[in-house]
Scaffold this motif. Structure first.
Motif, PDB file in Angstrom:
ATOM      1  N   ARG A 257      -3.933  19.972   7.224  1.00 25.88           N
ATOM      2  CA  ARG A 257      -3.052  19.365   7.511  1.00 25.88           C
ATOM      3  C   ARG A 257      -3.480  18.143   7.399  1.00 25.88           C
ATOM      4  O   ARG A 257      -4.697  18.202   8.506  1.00 25.88           O
ATOM      5  CB  ARG A 257      -1.914  19.839   7.936  1.00 25.88           C
ATOM      6  CG  ARG A 257      -0.286  20.638   7.344  1.00 25.88           C
ATOM      7  CD  ARG A 257       0.416  20.728   8.376  1.00 25.88           C
ATOM      8  NE  ARG A 257       1.090  21.666   7.648  1.00 25.88           N
ATOM      9  CZ  ARG A 257       3.011  21.936   7.924  1.00 25.88           C
ATOM     10  NH1 ARG A 257       3.268  21.393   9.577  1.00 25.88           N
ATOM     11  NH2 ARG A 257       4.028  22.736   7.565  1.00 25.88           N
ATOM     12  N   TRP A 258      -3.376  17.173   6.860  1.00 27.92           N
ATOM     13  CA  TRP A 258      -3.846  15.273   7.336  1.00 27.92           C
ATOM     14  C   TRP A 258      -3.033  14.970   7.262  1.00 27.92           C
ATOM     15  O   TRP A 258      -1.928  14.690   6.500  1.00 27.92           O
ATOM     16  CB  TRP A 258      -4.580  15.808   6.366  1.00 27.92           C
ATOM     17  CG  TRP A 258      -6.194  16.608   5.655  1.00 27.92           C
ATOM     18  CD1 TRP A 258      -6.952  16.475   7.250  1.00 27.92           C
ATOM     19  CD2 TRP A 258      -6.212  17.398   4.636  1.00 27.92           C
ATOM     20  NE1 TRP A 258      -7.858  17.560   6.732  1.00 27.92           N
ATOM     21  CE2 TRP A 258      -7.642  18.131   5.535  1.00 27.92           C
ATOM     22  CE3 TRP A 258      -5.432  17.482   3.530  1.00 27.92           C
ATOM     23  CZ2 TRP A 258      -7.974  18.561   5.035  1.00 27.92           C
ATOM     24  CZ3 TRP A 258      -6.408  18.431   3.072  1.00 27.92           C
ATOM     25  CH2 TRP A 258      -7.805  19.124   3.404  1.00 27.92           C
ATOM     26  N   HIS A 259      -2.654  13.937   8.557  1.00 24.67           N
ATOM     27  CA  HIS A 259      -1.577  12.576   8.419  1.00 24.67           C
ATOM     28  C   HIS A 259      -2.818  11.712   7.393  1.00 24.67           C
ATOM     29  O   HIS A 259      -3.871  10.721   7.169  1.00 24.67           O
ATOM     30  CB  HIS A 259      -1.945  11.051   9.219  1.00 24.67           C
ATOM     31  CG  HIS A 259      -0.855  12.401  10.429  1.00 24.67           C
ATOM     32  ND1 HIS A 259       0.320  12.603   9.956  1.00 24.67           N
ATOM     33  CD2 HIS A 259      -1.853  13.401  11.614  1.00 24.67           C
ATOM     34  CE1 HIS A 259       0.874  13.334  11.365  1.00 24.67           C
ATOM     35  NE2 HIS A 259      -0.168  13.510  11.951  1.00 24.67           N
ATOM     36  N   ALA A 260      -1.942  11.517   6.126  1.00 25.72           N
ATOM     37  CA  ALA A 260      -2.860  10.577   4.869  1.00 25.72           C
ATOM     38  C   ALA A 260      -1.709   9.801   5.048  1.00 25.72           C
ATOM     39  O   ALA A 260      -0.726   9.822   4.429  1.00 25.72           O
ATOM     40  CB  ALA A 260      -2.676  11.858   3.672  1.00 25.72           C
ATOM     41  N   GLU A 261      -3.135   8.429   5.257  1.00 26.61           N
ATOM     42  CA  GLU A 261      -2.007   7.333   5.323  1.00 26.61           C
ATOM     43  C   GLU A 261      -2.503   6.558   3.834  1.00 26.61           C
ATOM     44  O   GLU A 261      -4.318   5.935   4.213  1.00 26.61           O
ATOM     45  CB  GLU A 261      -2.586   6.533   6.739  1.00 26.61           C
ATOM     46  CG  GLU A 261      -1.281   5.134   7.041  1.00 26.61           C
ATOM     47  CD  GLU A 261      -1.965   4.840   7.560  1.00 26.61           C
ATOM     48  OE1 GLU A 261      -1.982   3.432   8.031  1.00 26.61           O
ATOM     49  OE2 GLU A 261      -2.555   5.150   9.046  1.00 26.61           O
ATOM     50  N   LEU A 262      -1.699   5.727   3.206  1.00 32.69           N
ATOM     51  CA  LEU A 262      -2.796   5.026   2.163  1.00 32.69           C
ATOM     52  C   LEU A 262      -2.712   3.856   2.634  1.00 32.69           C
ATOM     53  O   LEU A 262      -1.315   2.843   2.903  1.00 32.69           O
ATOM     54  CB  LEU A 262      -1.301   5.225   0.768  1.00 32.69           C
ATOM     55  CG  LEU A 262      -1.698   4.312  -0.220  1.00 32.69           C
ATOM     56  CD1 LEU A 262      -2.917   4.636  -0.969  1.00 32.69           C
ATOM     57  CD2 LEU A 262      -0.485   4.619  -1.415  1.00 32.69           C
ATOM     58  N   ARG A 263      -2.993   2.882   3.085  1.00 33.11           N
ATOM     59  CA  ARG A 263      -3.446   1.798   3.558  1.00 33.11           C
ATOM     60  C   ARG A 263      -3.226   0.483   2.746  1.00 33.11           C
ATOM     61  O   ARG A 263      -2.927  -0.639   2.942  1.00 33.11           O
ATOM     62  CB  ARG A 263      -4.712   1.759   4.297  1.00 33.11           C
ATOM     63  CG  ARG A 263      -4.111   2.199   5.873  1.00 33.11           C
ATOM     64  CD  ARG A 263      -5.025   1.490   6.446  1.00 33.11           C
ATOM     65  NE  ARG A 263      -5.045   2.503   8.204  1.00 33.11           N
ATOM     66  CZ  ARG A 263      -6.335   2.201   8.935  1.00 33.11           C
ATOM     67  NH1 ARG A 263      -6.678   2.237   8.875  1.00 33.11           N
ATOM     68  NH2 ARG A 263      -5.668   3.434  10.587  1.00 33.11           N
ATOM     69  N   ARG A 264      -4.104   1.142   1.667  1.00 34.65           N
ATOM     70  CA  ARG A 264      -3.659  -0.828   0.445  1.00 34.65           C
ATOM     71  C   ARG A 264      -3.874   0.016  -0.733  1.00 34.65           C
ATOM     72  O   ARG A 264      -5.019   1.483  -0.814  1.00 34.65           O
ATOM     73  CB  ARG A 264      -4.726  -1.507   0.796  1.00 34.65           C
ATOM     74  CG  ARG A 264      -4.160  -3.021   0.284  1.00 34.65           C
ATOM     75  CD  ARG A 264      -5.389  -3.768   0.292  1.00 34.65           C
ATOM     76  NE  ARG A 264      -6.147  -4.522  -0.635  1.00 34.65           N
ATOM     77  CZ  ARG A 264      -6.963  -4.356  -1.601  1.00 34.65           C
ATOM     78  NH1 ARG A 264      -7.496  -3.137  -1.278  1.00 34.65           N
ATOM     79  NH2 ARG A 264      -7.234  -4.701  -2.401  1.00 34.65           N
ATOM     80  N   CYS A 265      -3.192  -0.266  -1.533  1.00 36.49           N
ATOM     81  CA  CYS A 265      -3.258   0.085  -2.981  1.00 36.49           C
ATOM     82  C   CYS A 265      -2.599  -0.879  -4.377  1.00 36.49           C
ATOM     83  O   CYS A 265      -1.677  -1.714  -3.303  1.00 36.49           O
ATOM     84  CB  CYS A 265      -2.471   1.767  -3.053  1.00 36.49           C
ATOM     85  SG  CYS A 265      -2.162   2.170  -4.865  1.00 36.49           S
ATOM     86  N   ARG A 266      -3.617  -0.986  -4.923  1.00 35.42           N
ATOM     87  CA  ARG A 266      -3.018  -1.926  -6.102  1.00 35.42           C
ATOM     88  C   ARG A 266      -1.428  -1.333  -6.503  1.00 35.42           C
ATOM     89  O   ARG A 266      -1.029  -0.019  -6.780  1.00 35.42           O
ATOM     90  CB  ARG A 266      -3.653  -1.821  -7.160  1.00 35.42           C
ATOM     91  CG  ARG A 266      -5.322  -3.288  -6.469  1.00 35.42           C
ATOM     92  CD  ARG A 266      -5.705  -3.295  -8.212  1.00 35.42           C
ATOM     93  NE  ARG A 266      -7.359  -3.579  -7.213  1.00 35.42           N
ATOM     94  CZ  ARG A 266      -7.788  -4.761  -7.602  1.00 35.42           C
ATOM     95  NH1 ARG A 266      -7.970  -4.916  -8.406  1.00 35.42           N
ATOM     96  NH2 ARG A 266      -8.659  -4.529  -6.840  1.00 35.42           N
ATOM     97  N   ALA A 267      -0.122  -2.189  -6.237  1.00 36.92           N
ATOM     98  CA  ALA A 267       1.013  -1.757  -7.444  1.00 36.92           C
ATOM     99  C   ALA A 267       1.382  -0.741  -5.969  1.00 36.92           C
ATOM    100  O   ALA A 267       2.059   0.369  -7.305  1.00 36.92           O
ATOM    101  CB  ALA A 267       0.753  -1.455  -8.731  1.00 36.92           C
ATOM    102  N   ALA A 268       1.390  -1.055  -5.362  1.00 32.93           N
ATOM    103  CA  ALA A 268       2.192   0.463  -4.227  1.00 32.93           C
ATOM    104  C   ALA A 268       1.931   0.199  -3.045  1.00 32.93           C
ATOM    105  O   ALA A 268       1.098  -1.039  -3.024  1.00 32.93           O
ATOM    106  CB  ALA A 268       1.339   1.855  -4.369  1.00 32.93           C
ATOM    107  N   ALA A 269       3.597   0.521  -2.806  1.00 32.45           N
ATOM    108  CA  ALA A 269       3.318   0.658  -0.877  1.00 32.45           C
ATOM    109  C   ALA A 269       2.808   1.393  -0.232  1.00 32.45           C
ATOM    110  O   ALA A 269       2.198   2.009  -0.856  1.00 32.45           O
ATOM    111  CB  ALA A 269       5.083   0.002  -0.289  1.00 32.45           C
TER     112      ALA A 269
END
Lengths: 304, 532
Positions: A257-269
């Motif tokens: 398991r991982w904590h996957a954090e989407l920190r920045r993405c174009r067109a997504a929060a």
């Protein structure tokens, strides 16, 4: 530049119901939103499009219903563990199951003393055939970036992975990578090791919640299409022993398991998920965030 | 101490010739300047000059084993110019070119051209050519110089060796000194004196040696020359009227040579595995660039990319006046079929995809091997590797890596015993440390996993653990016979108990404890790998 995400996230499998027209519109918006000025992305990107995670919660939150191929994705992780490496290996395994080709993996030769060599049996455990990997050991960090760009110019590759340790990649270099990836349609993963949060000498790493303030690196500008931060998370249940009693400690680590954090993405929060990897099916799922909390605390208490 | 070599001034003034005792020479010429002979340096200089002579022909041999090699006086170079002379405007023009260039370096050179190496050797050393020192040559005007230089060069017309050698002294036959002396004692002075002697009579008295050399000189017996550097069968070259030194000009010429070479190779259905670009500098130095490919290739654009990198590092000096490109190693490569242009616009993308997979299946491998070439060319071929599994329980041996430039991208075909599957029950880390690192660990019981350990100055509280998995060194790698390398790699701990542990943050590690447990001794704990 936030874009409305289709509100069908709850249903989970919204893809088949989307009309052709919407798909076409999405593709055009895609082309506009990527960094490059070229209206048509690489041939492969057009065919393969994106690499879905297999978990509808994540795929629906991403504008391409997965990680767009032919683009640069930056995945950072603490330098003391292999969580980011595992996350990328899982993504590559998913990619390798869908398309032929080899993966070019670039790293600095000296990095093996710090974080170990890529170990073939470990890759095989992720479902990634080690013989589909070309491993490049560069002498210097800038050679890694050069080799990545060179690899991205070869559209026959499945993906290019580059490990960068400390040096800032910078906007120019990342933009070059992004443009090269767009042109050839090869997926590009930039793996960055950042110092563990709280410092190297801290004997008591911060427990529980995470902080968004990784010094320096998080704010550095980059042309990557998405930026992720992946940390290790206490593993899930052991496959086949989901209903095991509380003495789980002696059964050992279960599903990754991982904590996957989407920190920045174009067109997504930006969001964060607790993802779980199923190596039997090659799928990600999103784990319930609280499922391990009590076990973790008792285990820690026992240990101390 | 004897004189090993003397310049022409010394020879003209006092008759100082090689072989004269130094005391005699000093007696004849009190202000003689003598320096110790350096045979090794002489040979190196001669070899360098021989390499530079590669501008005229690739077939250059060193003549160092002559009868007077001890005194270092008669070293020379053989140049086999078969099929080369017309490139320079004929044999005489080639010799003139040679004389002009060598005189510019200050060498006093004599050259002869004949059908056989033996005849050329004799004429060059004992032919009727006037001696002019290099210094004198420089002082003359260029036209007169040409005429004078020509006197150091002579061409023996085809089939005329017999006449040309008739008047030359016996020393011209490359005999051992005892044979020369013996013949002279019998009254033979010139090579021509031997022509009428029955073979049997000479052989009885002097053995086969004399007849052997005579036959070689007259072309009755073959004398192969072995070239100093391997001669590539496929070679193209380009001369310049003016020396060039700019990178653009060099690159453009290299590109033109590559185009030419591609045509030559394609005609023979070959591809180059190794290319050698030799750039001849005006001052007698040669710059060489060698590039290798992972698969036979002849596409000029690809090979040019390989050459482009080392071109930047060239030392052009005063400029290059000749360039030669040779495919020093070749492998069969069938002529390529034209592929469907992948960029061709088609209505349905699926059709394009299908067409690509049909027509460019092999092309894909080709592209990957070209990528390997480019990476290896700049970063070193040993740094581009492929991984494979090896059937071994020892973690250090379970993974092998080979150089990726092995033929094609079909896995590690040079590693014969690799396996394609890893048993799922044996969970292995994603990263293996090159050497296990010692950790301080606390375990509740001697055979229990640790509850807490410190690795790289950080304490980890173990939340979950599984093990042990006991791994012993293979019996055919017995401990007593452990090689030094294995000893240094830490493999000498022949039995290990491995644990998969996870700390309270979720970080997963692969630890092992030295086994078996010995009472009274704290077991050592080591961290060997990181799980994803």
């Amino acid at each position: 530049m936030l874009r409305a995400v289709p509100s069908s996230a709850a249903s989970g499998s919204a893809a088949p119901q989307v009309s052709v027209r919407v798909v076409e519109l999405r593709r055009r918006i895609d082309a506009l939103e990527r960094a490059g000025s070229e209206p048509v992305a690489g041939q492969r990107a057009g065919l393969l499009g994106a690499l879905p995670f297999g978990a509808p919660e994540i795929d629906d939150a991403l504008p391409w219903r997965g990680l767009a191929l032919g683009a640069l994705h930056e995945i950072s992780g603490p330098s003391r563990d292999a969580a980011a490496l595992g996350f990328v290996s899982a993504l590559l395994a998913r990619l390798a199951a869908r398309a032929p080709g080899v993966v070019l993996w670039c790293r600095r030769r000296g990095a093996s003393y710090e974080s170990g060599d890529i170990y073939a049996p470990g890759l095989a455990a992720f479902g990634l055939d080690p013989s589909r990997l070309i491993l490049l050991g560069a002498k210097q960090g800038r050679d890694v970036l050069w080799a990545m760009r060179e690899g991205l110019s070869c559209p026959r590759l499945l993906a290019v992975v580059g490990e960068v340790e400390d040096a800032a990649v910078g906007l120019t270099a990342s933009r070059r990578l992004q443009l090269a990836a767009e042109k050839s349609g090869v997926g590009c993963f930039l793996l960055r090791r950042v110092p563990p949060e709280g410092g190297q000498l801290n004997n008591a790493p911060p427990k529980g919640g995470h902080s968004n303030t990784t010094p320096g690196n998080a704010e550095e500008p980059s042309a990557a299409l998405s930026r992720w931060h992946v940390r290790a998370a206490p593993s899930g249940p052991v496959p086949g022993l989901e209903a095991a009693p509380a003495a789980q400690r002696w059964l050992g680590p279960g599903r990754l398991r991982w904590h996957a954090e989407l920190r920045r993405c174009r067109a997504a929060a930006s969001r964060e998920w607790l993802v779980e990897w199923h190596h039997e099916t090659g799928n990600f799922t999103v784990a319930a965030p609280l499922c391990d909390r009590s076990v973790e605390q008792t285990a820690a208490g026992l240990a101390i | 101490m004897r004189v090993a070599a003397a310049n022409r001034a010394a020879e003209a003034a006092a008759g100082i010739v090689p072989g004269l005792p130094l005391t005699d020479a000093r007696a004849r010429l009190p202000d003689l300047r003598a320096v110790p002979a350096e045979g090794g340096a002489d040979m190196e200089a001669l070899a360098a000059l021989g390499d530079w002579c590669g501008r005229w022909t690739p077939w250059v041999a060193l003549d160092a084993a002559g009868p007077d090699a001890v005194l270092g006086a008669s070293h020379g170079l053989w140049l086999d110019i078969t099929g080369c002379a017309h490139l320079f405007g004929g044999e005489m023009a080639l010799l003139n070119d040679m004389a002009r260039r060598l005189a510019r370096f200050g060498f006093a050179a004599r050259a002869a051209l004949a059908d056989t190496p033996g005849a050329a050797w004799a004429v060059a050393r004992h032919g009727a050519m006037r001696h002019i020192s290099a210094r004198q040559k420089e002082e003359r005007h260029s036209e007169a110089q040409q005429g004078e230089l020509a006197k150091h060069m002579s061409v023996v017309a085809p089939g005329k060796m017999r006449a040309a050698l008739a008047k030359l002294p016996l020393k011209g036959l490359r005999l051992v000194p005892a044979e020369t002396e013996g013949l002279e004692r019998l009254g033979f002075r010139a090579i021509g004196d031997l022509y009428g002697i029955p073979r049997g009579a000479l052989a009885r008295r002097f053995g086969e040696g004399v007849m052997h050399r005579l036959d070689q000189a007259l072309g009755r017996e073959d004398e192969p020359l072995s070239p100093r550097r391997p001669v590539a069968p496929h070679r193209v070259r380009q001369d310049f009227a003016e020396p060039i030194s700019s990178r653009e000009a060099i690159a453009a010429t290299a590109r033109r040579l590559l185009d030419e070479l591609a045509g030559v190779l394609e005609a023979d259905a070959l591809g180059a595995r190794r290319l050698e670009l030799a750039l001849y500098r005006g001052d007698g130095k040669v710059e060489r660039i060698e590039v290798g490919t992972s698969a036979p290739a002849r596409a000029p654009s690809h090979l040019m990319r390989l050459l482009a990198e080392p071109l930047d590092a060239l030392d052009a000096g005063f400029g290059f006046d000749s360039m030669a490109l040779a495919a020093s190693q070749c492998q069969p490569l069938a002529p390529a079929q034209l592929t469907i242009d992948p960029q061709t616009p088609t209505t349905a993308p699926a059709v394009v995809a299908a067409a690509q997979s049909l027509f460019t299946q092999e092309d894909g491998d080709d592209e990957v091997s070209r990528l390997i070439d480019r990476l290896g060319g700049r970063l070193g071929f040993t740094n581009v590797r492929r991984l494979a599994l090896f059937p071994s329980h020892m973690p250090e041996r379970a993974a092998v890596s080979g150089v990726a430039s092995a033929p094609a991208a079909k896995g590690l075909s040079n590693l014969s015993t690799h396996v394609s599957h890893w048993p799922a029950a044996k969970q292995r880390p994603l990263c293996l440390l090159p050497r296990p690192e010692a950790v301080e660990a606390v375990a509740m019981l001697p055979d229990a996993p640790p509850v807490i350990f410190r690795w790289r100055r950080m304490v980890h509280h173990v939340a979950k653990a599984e093990g042990p998995e006991r791994i012993a060194s293979e019996w055919w790698h017995a401990e007593g016979a452990a090689p030094l390398a294995a000893l240094l790699d830490g493999e000498v701990d022949s039995i290990r108990d491995y644990y998969r542990v996870e700390d309270d943050q979720g970080r997963r590690f692969w630890l092992y404890r030295d086994a078996p447990y010995r009472a009274g001794m704290a077991p050592g704990w080591w961290l060997h790998g990181l799980f994803g």
